[in-house]
Design a protein around this motif. Structure first.
Motif, short mmCIF file in Angstrom:
data_model
loop_
_atom_site.label_atom_id
_atom_site.label_comp_id
_atom_site.label_asym_id
_atom_site.label_seq_id
_atom_site.Cartn_x
_atom_site.Cartn_y
_atom_site.Cartn_z
N GLY A 39 0.78 -0.73 0.02
CA GLY A 39 -0.15 -0.15 -0.40
C GLY A 39 0.82 1.54 0.01
O GLY A 39 1.88 1.29 0.24
N PRO A 40 0.23 2.68 -0.24
CA PRO A 40 1.25 3.62 0.03
C PRO A 40 1.53 4.10 0.93
O PRO A 40 0.86 3.36 1.61
N LEU A 41 3.06 4.54 1.22
CA LEU A 41 3.89 4.75 2.94
C LEU A 41 3.51 5.55 3.11
O LEU A 41 3.05 5.47 4.35
N GLU A 42 2.59 6.88 2.48
CA GLU A 42 1.86 7.37 3.24
C GLU A 42 0.77 7.08 4.61
O GLU A 42 1.85 7.71 5.05
N THR A 43 0.11 6.17 4.16
CA THR A 43 -1.11 6.18 5.07
C THR A 43 -0.32 5.06 5.91
O THR A 43 -1.20 4.40 6.27
N ALA A 44 1.04 4.52 5.84
CA ALA A 44 1.13 2.48 6.07
C ALA A 44 0.58 2.86 7.59
O ALA A 44 0.50 1.81 8.05
N THR A 54 0.38 -0.55 10.21
CA THR A 54 0.83 -0.90 11.04
C THR A 54 2.21 -0.19 11.38
O THR A 54 2.09 0.54 11.63
N ASP A 55 2.42 -0.61 13.10
CA ASP A 55 3.37 0.50 13.72
C ASP A 55 4.62 0.42 13.17
O ASP A 55 5.65 1.30 13.50
N THR A 56 4.97 -0.87 11.90
CA THR A 56 7.01 -0.99 11.22
C THR A 56 6.43 -1.21 9.74
O THR A 56 6.77 -1.89 9.79
N PRO A 57 6.03 -0.01 8.83
CA PRO A 57 6.22 0.05 7.76
C PRO A 57 7.22 -0.07 7.26
O PRO A 57 8.24 0.58 7.71
N ILE A 58 6.79 -0.78 5.80
CA ILE A 58 8.76 -1.65 5.86
C ILE A 58 8.30 -1.15 3.95
O ILE A 58 7.73 -0.91 3.18
N LYS A 59 9.59 0.18 3.96
CA LYS A 59 9.23 0.49 2.44
C LYS A 59 9.89 0.12 1.67
O LYS A 59 11.36 -0.55 1.66
N ILE A 60 9.95 -0.07 0.19
CA ILE A 60 10.31 -0.64 -0.34
C ILE A 60 10.49 -0.13 -1.25
O ILE A 60 10.59 1.18 -2.12
#
Lengths: 389, 163
Positions: A223-228, A232-238
């Protein structure tokens, strides 16, 4: 293009899953990922599924809508797309999902990878998967996938003095790591002697130089990082997802000890992410054969060309290594369900970067690299993942 | 495999018919419709001309296959090699009429016409190139197994007639 994050992950056990069907394992991984991402299926924009050879392996093509259907989502008529690139099918599907979210066309997608290799006899599965090489100009003349990688191994030994022991150390490492992974096909440890004394497959490669043929599935929600952080508390960016291709047949390449596709995919990925190989803490590399891992470490830029054998045997890529390589056990120990491999690599890295990898945890890992290869390197996909601050 | 699928490749598999770029003179096998190395890629479309390989070359790398490809089970252990031909292209093929221990990187070989595999008792029999040492090694004990039933000269003549 907007930034994309991995919001959820899921994976089945890898191995000989005789009591479970293709559709069952595909759906299990996807539903796990949806739950992990705290995402309602009503928010989903589509599904991308990596799979190499369902038609030959289970007499079923057109599997993307099949998985969508049994996931209970056909009533919404979502788009569901199968992606094929030999053993790199999983990471290629991830690339398509990444593009779909980055472009803004979809907000949330599930990317799955699934393969069922044990519904046919071993020899049949080996023949079917060898179609990732050039059938007309390699396989018809007696080539198999392990034979083609053995040609690269012999050349590497000839040019750089790589030894049989150094090759074998890759398998020993994989099994030591896999022993800590509850999803792994093999959780037994192997000694150097066991690997070196195993029956030959295509010399210099023996049985334990080759990853097994496994069943299994893995999935991620993007999903979009902006609203990640809503998920989740720990979004992982591609940080990067890059694909590069080369000639289908090994024989047409200028260099038989380098995968040009890996070199270029890695270079593009590091450029895109503005990072360097030395920044990577944890890497999941494509060790379908022991020689594959050595070539990967060189072609990804972790060691000089020709130096991977001694570096690996010295333990440089073990726990606490620079980077730590294949904490999942890699294809060799975690298993090799072709279309699922590239997605499972990302599942492992997400767990590592979130700090949820338990016994396998690489301490302080914030940048991970996944490297997925099709055939003898006609397709390479390099994905960089980083913990978002 | 259908008969046509194999039969249409016979000029290449039986007779090593490749192609040459009319622009940069690079030789390709199997033939290409466009040159992969010319900087002016598009300009080479329809500039590729037929080119006959001599079949001479040397081993660049090799493996001894014990776990055979389908249809090759009766031939294990067999040597599979990358052979760089004197004209440039590298071919993947078996090295036969030699003990595996006598095969080494750098071994000079020449192409020979052989039976590749059979698709079961009633299926298609595939023929094509394999390689033999250009000079017999001192320890060679002669060809292993029965002599193949088709003579290369006949096949070559037939293909030329067809072409």
């Amino acid at each position: 293009m907007r930034d994309v994050a991995v919001l959820g992950v899921g994976q089945t056990k890898f191995g000989e899953l005789w009591d479970r069907s293709f559709r069952e394992i595909g759906i299990e991984a996807g539903l796990q990922a949806l739950v992990d991402a705290k995402l309602s299926s009503a928010d989903l924009g589509g599904l991308f599924l990596g799979n190499m050879a369902s038609g030959s392996l289970i007499d079923q093509e057109h599997i993307a809508p099949l998985i969508l259907d049994y996931a209970g989502l056909s009533g919404r008529h979502l788009p569901s797309v199968r992606v094929e690139g030999g053993g790199a099918s999983g990471a290629l599907a991830l690339h398509q999902g990444y593009l779909a979210v980055a472009s803004g066309l979809y907000d949330f997608v599930v990317v799955g990878g699934a393969e069922k290799l044990t519904d046919v006899p071993d020899a049949t599965a080996a023949q079917i998967t060898s179609s990732a090489a050039d059938h007309e100009w390699e396989v018809v003349f007696g080539a198999t996938l392990p034979a083609l990688w053995a040609l690269m191994a012999r050349r590497h030994m000839h040019l750089f003095g790589t030894t049989r022991e150094q090759l074998a150390s890759v398998a020993v490492h994989a099994h030591a790591m896999g022993a800590k992974n509850p999803n792994a096909h093999y959780r037994n440890k192997l000694s150097l002697e066991q690997v070196m004394n195993a029956g030959p497959v295509a010399e210099p490669l023996g049985v334990f130089d080759c990853a097994p043929l496994s069943d299994g599935a893995a999935a991620v929600v993007l999903g979009p990082l902006e609203t990640a952080r809503e998920h989740t508390d720990t979004p992982i960016k591609i940080a990067a997802s890059q694909v590069a291709c080369d000639t289908l047949a090994l024989q047409h390449r200028d260099d038989f000890t380098t995968l040009g596709s890996t070199v270029v995919a890695a270079r593009r990925a590091f450029q895109r992410a503005r990072r360097a190989p030395a920044d990577v803490h944890v890497a999941e590399v494509h060790d379908a054969y022991t020689i594959s891992a050595l070539l990967a470490l060189e072609d990804l830029g972790f060691v000089e060309k020709g130096a991977a054998g001694p570096a690996f045997a010295s333990g440089r890529f073990g726990p606490g290594g620079t980077p730590t390589v294949n904490p999942s056990g890699g294809l060799k120990a975690q298993g090799q369900p072709f279309g699922a491999v590239g997605v499972a690599q990302v599942v492992e890295l997400v767990r590592q970067l979130r700090g949820e990898a338990k016994e396998r945890q690489v301490s302080g890992a914030s940048l991970g690299l996944a490297h997925n290869v099709g055939g003898t390197g006609a397709t390479s996909v390099v994905t960089l993942l980083e913990r978002a601050n | 495999m259908s008969i046509a699928r194999f039969w249409r490749e016979t000029p290449r598999r039986y007779n090593l018919g490749g192609s040459k770029c009319g622009n940069c003179n690079t030789v390709y096998f199997p033939p290409r419709l466009v040159c992969p190395t010319c900087p002016q890629h598009r300009a080479t479309i329809e500039k590729m001309v037929p080119f006959q390989l001599s079949g001479e070359g040397e081993v660049v790398s090799f493996t001894v296959v014990q776990d055979a490809a389908e249809g090759f089970e009766m031939q294990v252990p067999y040597v599979l090699a990358l052979v760089r031909t004197v004209e440039g292209p590298v071919l993947t093929g078996q090295v036969v009429d030699v003990e595996p221990k006598d095969v080494a990187i750098g071994l000079k070989v020449k192409a020979t016409f052989r039976k590749l595999r059979e698709e079961g008792k009633a299926g298609v029999i595939h023929y094509g190139y394999k390689f033999t040492p250009a000079a017999a090694p001192a320890s060679a004990a002669g060809p292993r197994g029965p002599v193949e039933p088709v003579r290369p000269t006949e096949a070559t003549a037939r293909d030329r007639a067809v072409a």
